[in-house]
Design a protein around this motif. Structure first.
Motif, PDB file in Angstrom:
ATOM      1  N   HIS A   1       9.045  -0.741 -10.573  1.00 31.10           N
ATOM      2  CA  HIS A   1       9.591   0.495 -11.438  1.00 31.10           C
ATOM      3  C   HIS A   1      10.342  -0.492 -12.682  1.00 31.10           C
ATOM      4  CE1 HIS A   1       8.943   3.976  -8.915  1.00 31.10           C
ATOM      5  NE2 HIS A   1       9.496   3.343  -7.378  1.00 31.10           N
TER       6      HIS A   1
ATOM      7  N   ARG B   1      16.315   4.828 -14.938  1.00 30.37           N
ATOM      8  CA  ARG B   1      14.848   5.545 -14.243  1.00 30.37           C
ATOM      9  C   ARG B   1      15.093   7.287 -15.310  1.00 30.37           C
ATOM     10  NH1 ARG B   1      12.901   4.670  -8.775  1.00 30.37           N
ATOM     11  NH2 ARG B   1      10.940   6.596  -9.841  1.00 30.37           N
ATOM     12  N   SER B   2      16.212   8.102 -14.264  1.00 32.25           N
ATOM     13  CA  SER B   2      16.157   9.143 -14.738  1.00 32.25           C
ATOM     14  C   SER B   2      16.442   9.392 -16.028  1.00 32.25           C
ATOM     15  CB  SER B   2      17.757   9.697 -13.762  1.00 32.25           C
ATOM     16  OG  SER B   2      18.126   9.207 -12.132  1.00 32.25           O
TER      17      SER B   2
ATOM     18  N   GLY C   1      12.048  14.718 -10.011  1.00 30.17           N
ATOM     19  CA  GLY C   1      11.746  13.625 -11.578  1.00 30.17           C
ATOM     20  C   GLY C   1      10.945  12.166 -11.222  1.00 30.17           C
ATOM     21  N   LEU C   2      11.811  11.628  -9.437  1.00 30.87           N
ATOM     22  CA  LEU C   2      11.759  10.573  -9.253  1.00 30.87           C
ATOM     23  C   LEU C   2      10.860  10.500  -8.155  1.00 30.87           C
ATOM     24  CD1 LEU C   2      15.184   9.095  -9.295  1.00 30.87           C
ATOM     25  CD2 LEU C   2      13.555   8.741 -10.957  1.00 30.87           C
TER      26      LEU C   2
ATOM     27  N   GLN D   1      15.218   7.986 -17.867  1.00 26.07           N
ATOM     28  CA  GLN D   1      13.972   7.983 -19.629  1.00 26.07           C
ATOM     29  C   GLN D   1      12.998   9.377 -18.527  1.00 26.07           C
ATOM     30  OE1 GLN D   1      12.334   3.898 -19.534  1.00 26.07           O
ATOM     31  NE2 GLN D   1      13.850   3.634 -20.590  1.00 26.07           N
ATOM     32  N   GLN D   2      13.477   9.778 -17.163  1.00 27.06           N
ATOM     33  CA  GLN D   2      11.998  10.272 -17.042  1.00 27.06           C
ATOM     34  C   GLN D   2      13.119  11.985 -16.868  1.00 27.06           C
ATOM     35  OE1 GLN D   2      10.340   9.162 -13.304  1.00 27.06           O
ATOM     36  NE2 GLN D   2      10.432   7.516 -14.067  1.00 27.06           N
TER      37      GLN D   2
END
Length: 393
Positions: free
Chosen positions: A148, A194-195, A254-255, A197-198
């Motif tokens: 990731h 990560r969240s 989302g992940l 960006q997604q």
């Protein structure tokens, strides 16, 4: 599981009382193994075993399949461990009486020494119960960290670097209030990165997103979890329980329900054990590594790079005189640092600036200024940013 949108549970953590009971040392790596002292030897008939021919042990050195040209110094080669007169396998030795200067080609010996040292270190850190699976664990760590990787450090338009630093600092404070483990903090910040960006999140829900990421990390790493209503209380009831559960489902989707992450703290402790670092160097490196969470520029680097740079900078800031044993051990440990020297120096400059900024603002972490952590955040060398940058160049 704590109370989520899928199931209910009882409250397990009282925020008004300090948790005094010891948590079970559960880890994702070794939570299925029993204590070694409970294993009982099995009696085997020697006549039955005589028909089997014992082959000499082979050790295979593997090369990681990395996307970049840099990799740890390992290659496919078959190496037979020497056997002594009584038939016992002789373990490779790292320590040399005259240091690495007396070796004609130290680099050719690094793969076998590295495997031996990594296996011993993982057993000492209680990560692996048996050395037979320690090397496979290490290879899995090296592969998992690239799963990731963020391609860039770009944030949403309404989310500036200063805003992210404020949110991360707030998450760190909540983490200390909850008495969570350090692995929980690093996983929470990783899920936050990560969240961002997604998932589309408004500015008004940034605090809610940070709390949800910490809650998800706690579900994966902790044994005692807070009640959802207690999390709402820590946010001054700005959000309701239903809003928190909806955000949790949104982050999960989302992940893609993937919360796997190999923390840079794991690599840091592994490097420090292999390199025979002192306790003060380890605490200084842990302090610098936690400061990296506040820097958006560190989002794109791999955990192994962050851990290696933090340990290098800690050794140079403290400038402890190395021993011959330490020089040879550091040579082996430095072979794990995936990346070029320019990458490590870049991270060291970022960490040095972050440490100097924390000293100037008198924002040193409380847990790193106590006697238990040897007051590393109050070290006088951290006050001079020009001195730190000079050490790195």
């Amino acid at each position: 599981m704590a109370k989520t949108g899928f199931c209910d549970s009882k409250p397990l953590l009282d925020l008004h009382k300090k948790v005094d009971e010891c948590r079970a040392p559960l880890r994702a790596w070794a939570n299925g193994c029993g204590p070694i002292n409970c294993w009982q030897p099995v009696e085997v008939d020697e006549s039955t075993m005589a028909q089997f021919k014992m082959e000499p042990e082979h050790s295979w050195e593997r090369r990681l399949s990395m996307q970049t040209s840099e990799s740890i110094i390992m290659d496919f080669q078959e190496a037979r461990r020497p056997h002594s007169a009584d038939g016992c396998v002789e373990e490779p030795v790292l320590l040399y009486p005259h240091g690495p200067q007396g070796l004609h080609s130290l680099q050719s010996l690094v793969p076998s020494l590295l495997r031996h040292e990594v296996e011993v270190a993982l057993v000492k850190l209680d990560v692996a119960w048996d050395r037979t699976c320690a090397w496979d664990m290490f290879l899995d760590m090296m592969k998992t960290q690239t799963r990731h990787c963020l391609p860039n450090a770009d944030l949403p338009r309404h989310f500036t670097n200063a805003t992210r630093a404020i949110l991360v600092d707030w998450i760190i404070q909540i983490h200390e209030v909850m008495h969570f483990q350090e692995d929980t903090l690093y996983l929470a910040i990783h899920l936050l990165n990560r969240s961002l960006q997604q998932i589309r999140v408004t500015t008004a829900n940034l605090q809610l997103l940070g709390m949800v990421c910490l809650f998800l990390a706690a579900k994966k790493e902790e044994t005692l979890l807070p009640e959802v209503s207690a999390l709402c209380y820590l946010m001054d009831h700005t959000y309701t329980k239903q809003q928190l559960l909806r955000m949790e489902r949104k982050v999960f989707c989302g992940l893609k329900f993937d919360l796997s992450y190999c923390s840079p703290l794991h690599f840091l402790l592994l490097f420090a054990s292999v390199a025979r670092c002192s306790a003060k160097v380890v605490w200084m490196a842990r302090y610098l590594l936690e400061l990296s969470l506040l820097e958006d520029q560190c989002m794109v680097f791999q955990p192994v790079n962050l851990a290696g740079a933090a340990l290098c900078l800690a050794r140079r800031v403290l400038q402890e005189p190395p021993t011959p044993e330490g020089k040879a051990a550091w040579c082996v440990a430095s072979s794990i640092f995936v990346g070029s020297e320019m990458t490590l120096l870049k991270i060291m400059h970022i960490l040095a600036s972050a440490a100097a900024k924390a000293q100037a603002q008198d924002a040193c972490a409380t847990k790193f200024s106590s006697s238990e952590t040897l007051h590393v955040s109050r070290h006088p060398a951290l006050k001079n940013i020009s001195g730190l940058m000079g050490v790195c160049t």
